[in-house]
Design a protein around this motif. Structure first.
Motif, mmCIF file in Angstrom:
data_model
loop_
_atom_site.group_PDB
_atom_site.id
_atom_site.type_symbol
_atom_site.label_atom_id
_atom_site.label_comp_id
_atom_site.label_asym_id
_atom_site.label_seq_id
_atom_site.Cartn_x
_atom_site.Cartn_y
_atom_site.Cartn_z
ATOM 1 N N GLY A 147 -9.063 -1.524 3.681
ATOM 2 C CA GLY A 147 -7.990 -0.588 3.969
ATOM 3 C C GLY A 147 -7.288 -0.901 5.278
ATOM 4 O O GLY A 147 -6.064 -0.797 5.381
ATOM 5 N N GLN A 148 -8.072 -1.304 6.289
ATOM 6 C CA GLN A 148 -7.481 -1.673 7.577
ATOM 7 C C GLN A 148 -6.625 -2.932 7.454
ATOM 8 O O GLN A 148 -5.552 -3.027 8.051
ATOM 9 C CB GLN A 148 -8.588 -1.885 8.606
ATOM 10 N N LYS A 149 -7.100 -3.898 6.677
ATOM 11 C CA LYS A 149 -6.300 -5.111 6.464
ATOM 12 C C LYS A 149 -4.967 -4.779 5.814
ATOM 13 O O LYS A 149 -3.925 -5.329 6.181
ATOM 14 C CB LYS A 149 -7.072 -6.102 5.577
ATOM 15 N N THR A 171 -2.738 -0.997 -3.386
ATOM 16 C CA THR A 171 -3.956 -0.195 -3.251
ATOM 17 C C THR A 171 -4.953 -0.442 -4.376
ATOM 18 O O THR A 171 -6.007 0.188 -4.405
ATOM 19 C CB THR A 171 -3.612 1.314 -3.217
ATOM 20 N N SER A 172 -4.635 -1.340 -5.293
ATOM 21 C CA SER A 172 -5.462 -1.478 -6.502
ATOM 22 C C SER A 172 -6.857 -2.013 -6.206
ATOM 23 O O SER A 172 -7.793 -1.752 -6.963
ATOM 24 C CB SER A 172 -4.761 -2.376 -7.520
ATOM 25 N N MET A 173 -7.026 -2.758 -5.109
ATOM 26 C CA MET A 173 -8.332 -3.328 -4.775
ATOM 27 C C MET A 173 -9.089 -2.498 -3.738
ATOM 28 O O MET A 173 -10.166 -2.885 -3.299
ATOM 29 C CB MET A 173 -8.157 -4.755 -4.255
ATOM 30 N N LEU A 174 -8.520 -1.352 -3.351
ATOM 31 C CA LEU A 174 -9.112 -0.544 -2.289
ATOM 32 C C LEU A 174 -10.017 0.541 -2.859
ATOM 33 O O LEU A 174 -9.817 1.019 -3.974
ATOM 34 C CB LEU A 174 -8.018 0.104 -1.439
ATOM 35 N N ASP A 175 -10.991 0.947 -2.042
ATOM 36 C CA ASP A 175 -11.819 2.095 -2.411
ATOM 37 C C ASP A 175 -11.040 3.372 -2.082
ATOM 38 O O ASP A 175 -9.954 3.319 -1.487
ATOM 39 C CB ASP A 175 -13.168 2.045 -1.693
ATOM 40 N N PRO A 176 -11.557 4.544 -2.472
ATOM 41 C CA PRO A 176 -10.813 5.788 -2.230
ATOM 42 C C PRO A 176 -10.419 5.997 -0.770
ATOM 43 O O PRO A 176 -9.318 6.481 -0.486
ATOM 44 C CB PRO A 176 -11.783 6.874 -2.715
ATOM 45 N N ARG A 177 -11.297 5.615 0.152
ATOM 46 C CA ARG A 177 -10.959 5.788 1.573
ATOM 47 C C ARG A 177 -9.777 4.900 1.943
ATOM 48 O O ARG A 177 -8.858 5.335 2.643
ATOM 49 C CB ARG A 177 -12.168 5.444 2.445
ATOM 50 N N ARG A 179 -7.450 3.788 -0.036
ATOM 51 C CA ARG A 179 -6.239 4.319 -0.660
ATOM 52 C C ARG A 179 -5.692 5.494 0.132
ATOM 53 O O ARG A 179 -4.478 5.646 0.280
ATOM 54 C CB ARG A 179 -6.530 4.734 -2.100
ATOM 55 N N THR A 180 -6.583 6.326 0.638
ATOM 56 C CA THR A 180 -6.154 7.460 1.460
ATOM 57 C C THR A 180 -5.472 6.969 2.724
ATOM 58 O O THR A 180 -4.440 7.512 3.144
ATOM 59 C CB THR A 180 -7.363 8.344 1.814
ATOM 60 N N GLU A 181 -6.021 5.922 3.343
ATOM 61 C CA GLU A 181 -5.428 5.359 4.555
ATOM 62 C C GLU A 181 -4.007 4.874 4.288
ATOM 63 O O GLU A 181 -3.082 5.144 5.059
ATOM 64 C CB GLU A 181 -6.284 4.202 5.077
ATOM 65 N N VAL A 182 -3.825 4.163 3.190
ATOM 66 C CA VAL A 182 -2.491 3.643 2.861
ATOM 67 C C VAL A 182 -1.552 4.784 2.502
ATOM 68 O O VAL A 182 -0.371 4.775 2.888
ATOM 69 C CB VAL A 182 -2.577 2.609 1.720
ATOM 70 N N ALA A 183 -2.044 5.801 1.790
ATOM 71 C CA ALA A 183 -1.210 6.952 1.436
ATOM 72 C C ALA A 183 -0.709 7.667 2.688
ATOM 73 O O ALA A 183 0.442 8.132 2.730
ATOM 74 C CB ALA A 183 -1.994 7.923 0.554
ATOM 75 N N GLU A 184 -1.548 7.748 3.700
ATOM 76 C CA GLU A 184 -1.132 8.380 4.961
ATOM 77 C C GLU A 184 -0.033 7.570 5.638
ATOM 78 O O GLU A 184 0.911 8.135 6.203
ATOM 79 C CB GLU A 184 -2.347 8.527 5.887
#
Length: 282
Positions: A147-149, A171-177, A179-184
């Motif tokens: 998510g940080q990357k 976001t397809s390869m990210l875990d829920p956390r 995805r939340t980071e990118v959504a923010e």
């Protein structure tokens, strides 16, 4: 009426190795407007990512036109300006990272544009602040979470100051956390007036957009506000798409209660609709 930032008119496309009849895009027409969040969904093979690569001139149409800020993507003289206007963030952020520390990676794009040093520092700081990664500016990208990357990849595009950012399955390869980071980050970019195009197979992500376009067999199959698009679950399932859980529950309730409202996307909306129709206890 607002002028579109990106305008696709009858776009057709076939890769060089394909026969002309095997087109990935088959006359797709759509627009992206300044400051909006547009989600593009569709089953595998519908042409979503191919279409996304037309938005900043990575691909050029076999037929039809794509204009970005009024510039025709087929004209090589406009390529540099178009890619400043529309930035791309891909599924694998590592493919966009070129430096050994975060701050240098974010600076790479604008530095290559010849941005003066003081302005460069300001852009990098602002971009990393927006994505919440200024504190990690001295860290090597390979030590970051997924998510940080992805947030750093978005910052690298943001430092170029585009009018629009295209997230191609970002976001397809990210875990829920993650995805939340990118959504923010997306929510913050929208507040700042940056247009966002999300190419996604995640229906709940699409439901958060201002507008949804459904692509099927290289053509625009359906377009509208999320609550209007997801009010047709049977149509979406026929082409191989899921629908948000709330919309699916509302559809099943409507099968039993015909007056139950369409187009519900939020849990609170669903609860209120059920409560309004529940029998009053005596």
């Amino acid at each position: 009426m607002r002028e579109p930032l990106i305008a696709c008119d009858g776009v057709e496309f076939a890769y060089a190795a394909q026969a002309p009849t095997e087109r990935v895009l088959r006359g797709a027409s759509l627009a992206v407007y300044p400051g909006e969040h547009l989600a593009i969904i569709g089953p595998n093979g519908s042409g979503k990512s191919t279409l996304a690569r037309h938005f900043n001139g990575l691909l050029r149409p076999t037929a039809g036109t794509v204009h970005v800020g009024g510039m025709d993507t087929r004209d090589p003289a406009h390529t540099r300006a178009i890619r400043r206007t529309v930035g791309m963030v891909f599924q694998h952020p590592e493919s966009q990272m070129v430096a050994t520390i975060v701050e240098e990676d974010v600076a790479f794009g604008p530095e290559n544009l010849g941005v003066p040093r003081a302005e460069l520092r300001r852009r990098v700081r602002e971009a990393l602040d927006v994505v919440g990664m200024w504190g990690a500016r001295d860290r090597p990208p390979h030590l970051l979470s997924a998510g940080q990357k992805q947030r750093v990849a978005i910052a690298g595009v943001l430092a170029m100051q585009p009018a629009c950012i295209v997230l191609d399955e970002a976001t397809s390869m990210l875990d829920p956390r993650g995805r939340t980071e990118v959504a923010e980050v997306v929510a913050e970019l929208r507040r700042r007036g940056t247009a966002i195009v999300s190419i996604t197979h995640l229906m709940n992500e699409a439901a958060a957009a201002d507008r949804v376009i459904v692509l099927h067999r290289g053509m625009v199959h359906l377009s509208g506000a999320p609550r209007d698009v997801f009010a047709h679950p049977e149509m979406l399932r026929e082409i191989g798409l899921d629908v948000p859980v709330v919309a699916l529950l509302a559809d099943r309730l409507r099968a039993r209660v015909p007056a139950f409202p369409r187009g519900l996307l939020g849990v609170d909306e669903l609860v209120d609709a059920i409560a309004a129709r529940a029998p009053v206890p005596r």
